[in-house]
Enzyme design. Structure first.
Site, PDB file in Angstrom:
ATOM      1  N   ARG A 133      -0.473  16.831  19.950  1.00  0.00           N
ATOM      2  CA  ARG A 133       0.552  16.385  19.001  1.00  0.00           C
ATOM      3  C   ARG A 133       1.032  17.629  18.269  1.00  0.00           C
ATOM      4  NH1 ARG A 133      -1.646  12.966  14.275  1.00  0.00           N
ATOM      5  NH2 ARG A 133      -1.939  15.052  13.423  1.00  0.00           N
ATOM      6  N   HIS A 138       0.845  -1.192   0.000  1.00  0.00           N
ATOM      7  CA  HIS A 138       0.000   0.000   0.000  1.00  0.00           C
ATOM      8  C   HIS A 138       0.877   1.238   0.000  1.00  0.00           C
ATOM      9  CE1 HIS A 138       0.827   0.391   4.345  1.00  0.00           C
ATOM     10  NE2 HIS A 138       0.632  -0.900   4.390  1.00  0.00           N
ATOM     11  N   THR A 158      -4.268  21.332  10.828  1.00  0.00           N
ATOM     12  CA  THR A 158      -4.685  19.983  10.456  1.00  0.00           C
ATOM     13  C   THR A 158      -4.564  19.867   8.947  1.00  0.00           C
ATOM     14  OG1 THR A 158      -6.420  18.295  10.731  1.00  0.00           O
ATOM     15  CG2 THR A 158      -7.142  20.545  10.248  1.00  0.00           C
TER      16      THR A 158
END
Length: 544
Positions: free
Chosen positions: A471, A11, A502
């Site tokens: 984070r 993948h 984000t």
């Protein structure tokens, strides 16, 4: 020497180019094809190659396939054994192995002019290791690789001395920490080999009350390896139907699996330190994207520095394979930045806007314009410079917002169409980070979690996770002057040295990569301002 690296078999297909020991370009196929993760990790798709990203890498350097000295393919079929001999239930794996063996001819067809004899197979975990140990800014390090699977194993422990690898340990299949976490991801109704980060986020809402049960199936073996046998998840917690709500049981099983993973990673890292004595640990493999576990390694092992490859998943093996092959002939340079993908000049961006016939402005300073909009609680799509290699938005393809508004977490999750428990990240200047956050610093690649200082939790609530952590991404002024100027402008207006960051995408879609993607995302999601290079496009003017 000119080496093209290719990841294709499982993948996250990707390509990377190393020329004369220097990393020139690296990009994931999903950013071009717009298929999340490029493809599903099933044997029937193993023949698919990262043709678009490979051609772009070559174009970036002005090379043709015939100009290459080598193509490094991050899997070696000669090391593989039939799936049933490995204890895996994968009845079509023989097809995958056949595709791997035929990769040279497939590559020659996809890249006309390439001599198939120039294709070099690189063991999957060696490619992962090189993406860390040879790309990191440290010539000497211990290296730890954990993922779902390679040819016959799921783990590599080793040491780089002057960027030369010595393998010290490995774990054979079927034991795999990556497959353990993938199995739970699927049991919880998420997409395996894709949504493991959702399990990590959900774990923060639970208690590890199933940990003792999990330890009977997953534990260290005392010899530098581990056991990870199939867990009867259904006996512990009923499966969650896809799209349905989660329960406390689901959060508790996620917390238990997360704690179990952390215990194994701590044990492996301590064993590796005992045998190397190195100050630096470099990491890769999909498990290395677990930023909660990474932070425990930082806090609880003797390693003084931990460096994680930003593209730690399989995409990063394209870069690692290229570095490994190049290093056999010449000295290779460390990874200069994660911004190794596509970029556009101001003139090219203007042409996109003119072609799209959207109203735009060219302010004197786009950073200050964005800072002002954020201070007024706008959601901003930020498209600047070259795109990032890896799954994290690091200030080049980002959605930005005001961290001081508690509702902005829910607002951004709604904009992106994703689960309500998903956190967003704070972006902070490196010189200010220690005032607000406790953890590994600097943290430029968003691969650790940090405790948010008590005095700041109520001031930046949108970026504080339910467990009091965040984070973070630290921004170095020297590397990212435009981002730094934007954060400075926001602080002048609000007193907050942090903005929400984000990824610029919506749920189930790859991160925005080119200007068309940015305009499409802006048009389909309730974003107030698009900062496309030096240009500002305002929603109220486009949709007046």
């Amino acid at each position: 020497m000119r080496v093209l690296g290719i990841n294709a078999l499982f993948h996250d297909p990707a390509a990377a180019l190393v020329v004369d020991g220097r990393i020139v370009a690296a990009a994931e196929e999903e950013r071009f094809s717009r298929r999340k993760h490029g493809k599903r990790p099933v044997p029937f798709s193993a023949w698919e190659l990262p043709e678009l990203s490979a051609r772009w890498c070559l174009d970036q350097a002005g090379l043709s396939p015939a100009d290459l000295d080598a193509v490094a393919y991050s899997y070696d079929p000669e090391l593989a054994r039939p799936a049933d001999q490995l204890g895996l239930h994968d009845p079509w794996d023989a097809l995958r192995q056949e595709y791997a063996r035929r990769a040279p001819e497939f590559l020659a067809e996809a890249l006309p002019g390439l001599d198939p004899g120039k294709v070099r197979f690189v063991a999957h975990h060696v490619a992962h290791a090189a993406s860390a140990g040879q790309a990191a800014p440290y010539p000497d390090s211990a290296v730890l690789v954990l993922d779902g699977r390679g040819e016959c194993g799921s783990h590599l422990a080793g040491r780089y001395a002057n960027r030369e690898l010595t393998i010290l340990g490995s774990q054979s299949l079927p034991d795999s920490m990556g497959l353990f976490y993938e199995d739970l991801t699927q049991h919880l109704g998420f997409l395996r080999s894709s949504d493991e980060f959702k399990v990590m986020a959900l774990a923060s809402y639970g208690e590890p009350r199933f940990l003792d049960r999990l330890r009977t199936y997953v534990h260290l073996d005392g010899e530098g390896g581990f056991r990870a046998r199939p867990v009867p998840w259904e006996e512990l917690v009923p499966a969650r139907a896809k799209g349905s709500g989660w329960t406390q049981d689901h959060a508790d099983i996620a917390a238990s699996a997360q704690a179990c993973l952390e215990e194994v990673m701590l044990g492996l890292a301590r064993w590796l330190h005992d045998r190397t004595g190195e100050d630096v640990l470099t990491m890769a493999g999909g498990v290395a994207l677990n930023c909660v576990a990474n932070t425990r390694l930082y806090r609880e092992t003797p390693f003084r520095h931990i460096w994680v490859q930003p593209a730690a998943g399989d995409a990063g093996t394209a870069l690692g394979a290229a570095l490994h092959v190049a290093h056999q002939k010449e000295t290779v340079e460390p990874m200069p930045t994660a911004a190794l993908g596509r970029g556009w000049s101001d003139a090219e961006l203007r042409a996109w806007l003119e072609s799209a016939a959207v109203p735009y402005e060219e302010p004197e300073d786009i950073a200050d314009t964005v800072a002002a909009a954020l201070a007024e609680d706008a959601v901003v799509a930020w498209f600047q410079g070259r795109s990032e290699y890896g799954p994290r938005a690091l200030g080049h393809r980002s959605l930005l917002a005001h961290p001081g508004r508690p509702g902005n977490l829910e607002r951004l999750n709604a904009v992106k169409g994703r689960e309500e428990f998903r956190p967003v990240a704070p972006m902070v200047l490196a010189e200010r980070a220690a005032e607000l956050f406790d953890g590994p610093l600097p943290s430029p690649h968003m691969l650790f979690v940090h405790e948010v200082a008590a005095a700041w939790r109520d001031r930046i609530p949108a970026v504080v996770h339910v467990d009091g952590t965040a984070r973070i991404q630290t921004v170095d002024r020297r590397d990212e002057p435009l981002v730094a100027r934007m954060i400075d402008g926001f602080e002048r207006r609000t007193g907050l040295p942090v903005v929400v960051n984000t990824s610029l995408n919506t749920a189930g879609r790859p991160m925005v990569d080119d200007p068309r993607d940015a305009l499409e995302c802006f048009g389909s999601a309730p974003v107030d301002l698009l900062a496309l290079g030096p240009f500002a496009i305002r929603r109220k003017e486009v949709f007046a």
